[in-house]
Write an enzyme that holds these catalytic residues in place. Structure first.
Site, PDB file in Angstrom:
ATOM      1  N   HIS A 177       0.846  -1.208   0.000  1.00 17.35           N
ATOM      2  CA  HIS A 177       0.000   0.000   0.000  1.00 17.35           C
ATOM      3  C   HIS A 177       0.880   1.257   0.000  1.00 17.35           C
ATOM      4  O   HIS A 177       0.580   2.232  -0.704  1.00 17.35           O
ATOM      5  CB  HIS A 177      -0.866   0.063   1.272  1.00 17.35           C
ATOM      6  CG  HIS A 177      -1.953  -0.959   1.359  1.00 17.35           C
ATOM      7  ND1 HIS A 177      -2.115  -1.783   2.447  1.00 17.35           N
ATOM      8  CD2 HIS A 177      -2.958  -1.280   0.498  1.00 17.35           C
ATOM      9  CE1 HIS A 177      -3.180  -2.559   2.271  1.00 17.35           C
ATOM     10  NE2 HIS A 177      -3.703  -2.284   1.084  1.00 17.35           N
ATOM     11  N   ARG A 226      -1.770  -5.671  -8.592  1.00 12.93           N
ATOM     12  CA  ARG A 226      -0.566  -6.484  -8.369  1.00 12.93           C
ATOM     13  C   ARG A 226      -0.403  -7.569  -9.416  1.00 12.93           C
ATOM     14  O   ARG A 226       0.680  -7.830  -9.898  1.00 12.93           O
ATOM     15  CB  ARG A 226      -0.633  -7.157  -6.983  1.00 12.93           C
ATOM     16  CG  ARG A 226      -0.511  -6.194  -5.834  1.00 12.93           C
ATOM     17  CD  ARG A 226      -1.013  -6.812  -4.580  1.00 12.93           C
ATOM     18  NE  ARG A 226      -2.429  -7.182  -4.739  1.00 12.93           N
ATOM     19  CZ  ARG A 226      -3.203  -7.592  -3.765  1.00 12.93           C
ATOM     20  NH1 ARG A 226      -2.724  -7.753  -2.562  1.00 12.93           N
ATOM     21  NH2 ARG A 226      -4.471  -7.883  -3.979  1.00 12.93           N
ATOM     22  N   SER A 280      -3.051  -7.754   2.933  1.00  9.46           N
ATOM     23  CA  SER A 280      -3.248  -7.655   4.392  1.00  9.46           C
ATOM     24  C   SER A 280      -3.677  -8.998   4.987  1.00  9.46           C
ATOM     25  O   SER A 280      -3.293  -9.334   6.105  1.00  9.46           O
ATOM     26  CB  SER A 280      -4.311  -6.601   4.712  1.00  9.46           C
ATOM     27  OG  SER A 280      -3.930  -5.353   4.201  1.00  9.46           O
ATOM     28  N   LYS A 329     -17.869  -6.223   6.948  1.00  7.09           N
ATOM     29  CA  LYS A 329     -16.586  -6.913   7.130  1.00  7.09           C
ATOM     30  C   LYS A 329     -16.240  -6.876   8.610  1.00  7.09           C
ATOM     31  O   LYS A 329     -16.688  -5.992   9.326  1.00  7.09           O
ATOM     32  CB  LYS A 329     -15.479  -6.192   6.353  1.00  7.09           C
ATOM     33  CG  LYS A 329     -15.464  -6.512   4.877  1.00  7.09           C
ATOM     34  CD  LYS A 329     -14.186  -5.984   4.229  1.00  7.09           C
ATOM     35  CE  LYS A 329     -14.157  -6.268   2.740  1.00  7.09           C
ATOM     36  NZ  LYS A 329     -12.976  -5.696   2.086  1.00  7.09           N
TER      37      LYS A 329
HETATM   38  O1  PNS Z   1      -8.874  -2.723   0.327  1.00  7.84           O
HETATM   39  P1  PNS Z   1     -10.101  -3.248  -0.347  1.00  7.84           P
HETATM   40  O2  PNS Z   1     -10.927  -4.061   0.640  1.00  7.84           O
HETATM   41  O3  PNS Z   1      -9.814  -4.004  -1.607  1.00  7.84           O
HETATM   42  O4  PNS Z   1     -10.986  -1.955  -0.770  1.00  7.84           O
HETATM   43  C1  PNS Z   1     -12.257  -2.093  -1.350  1.00  7.84           C
HETATM   44  C2  PNS Z   1     -12.979  -0.748  -1.466  1.00  7.84           C
HETATM   45  C3  PNS Z   1     -12.996  -0.035  -0.125  1.00  7.84           C
HETATM   46  C4  PNS Z   1     -12.283   0.119  -2.476  1.00  7.84           C
HETATM   47  C5  PNS Z   1     -14.433  -1.056  -1.949  1.00  7.84           C
HETATM   48  O5  PNS Z   1     -14.988  -2.071  -1.171  1.00  7.84           O
HETATM   49  C6  PNS Z   1     -15.355   0.157  -1.913  1.00  7.84           C
HETATM   50  O6  PNS Z   1     -15.178   1.083  -2.653  1.00  7.84           O
HETATM   51  N1  PNS Z   1     -16.334   0.125  -0.997  1.00  7.84           N
HETATM   52  C7  PNS Z   1     -17.283   1.203  -0.821  1.00  7.84           C
HETATM   53  C8  PNS Z   1     -18.664   0.825  -1.362  1.00  7.84           C
HETATM   54  C9  PNS Z   1     -18.762   1.080  -2.854  1.00  7.84           C
HETATM   55  O7  PNS Z   1     -18.630   2.194  -3.328  1.00  7.84           O
HETATM   56  N2  PNS Z   1     -19.047   0.002  -3.619  1.00  7.84           N
HETATM   57  C10 PNS Z   1     -19.234   0.106  -5.043  1.00  7.84           C
HETATM   58  C11 PNS Z   1     -17.983  -0.227  -5.813  1.00  7.84           C
HETATM   59  S1  PNS Z   1     -18.365  -1.480  -6.938  1.00  7.84           S
END
Ligand code: PNS
Length: 161
Positions: free
Chosen positions: A18, A91, A129, A42
């Site tokens: 990150h 990645r 993570s 989560k």
């Molecule tokens: O670190 P991560 O868990 O891969 O991050 C995922 C994240 C936070 C980017 C994603 O879950 C997100 O944007 N969540 C907010 C809800 C949202 O906007 N969902 C629509 C996207 S398809």
């Protein structure tokens, strides 16, 4: 015009991968907002406050980096923040399908918001993570994967009563 970008994630906890992506974003944009997801569905190991505290200590007053939490839709948070783009780390091919889907849904909701994919150094290709938490939970060596502060926080979570 100030170019603001959101770097969203769960960051449970932040890893060296990150940080690599964040540094690349700082080199490209005027301001980077690290947006830590508050997600009731989560069950993260670290609370939002703990995750933000860790990132804050690691980033240490970098003028062009802001750290915030968000809940709800990322696109709406990005709009409120005045951001033009979203950064995601890519990645490996295995990341692609999920990232592609998310980027297209976000663009469908707001066509002005662009997702920019940045590749971290290849030494972090296998790193996430979840793997770090699993290693840490069994007492494995994680010093190559997370900053010292995060390593200490993980050890504290798993091994102190
Ligand atoms: O670190 P991560 O868990 O891969 O991050 C995922 C994240 C936070 C980017 C994603 O879950 C997100 O944007 N969540 C907010 C809800 C949202 O906007 N969902 C629509 C996207 S398809």
């Amino acid at each position: 015009m100030k170019h603001i970008v959101i770097y969203p994630g769960t960051f449970d906890p932040i890893t060296n991968g990150h940080i690599d992506v964040l540094e690349r974003a700082v080199n490209l944009f005027d301001e980077v907002i690290v947006a830590v997801l508050t997600n009731p569905s989560k069950t993260p190991l670290f609370t939002v406050k703990e995750r933000i505290d860790l990132i804050t200590q690691i980033v240490q007053n970098q003028e062009r980096v802001r750290i915030e939490s968000f809940s709800g839709l990322l696109v709406e948070f990005a709009e409120r923040a005045g951001a033009q783009a979203i950064i995601r780390g890519l990645r490996a091919i295995s990341d692609f399908e999920y990232e592609f889907q998310m980027a297209l849904v976000n663009r469908k909701i707001n066509s002005k918001l662009t997702t920019v994919f940045l590749m971290p150094n290849e030494k972090y290709t296998y790193l996430n993570s979840t793997i770090v938490k699993e290693l840490a939970s069994f007492g494995g060596k994680i010093s190559d994967f997370v900053p010292e502060i995060a390593e200490k926080a993980l050890k504290k979570k798993f091994f102190s009563k």
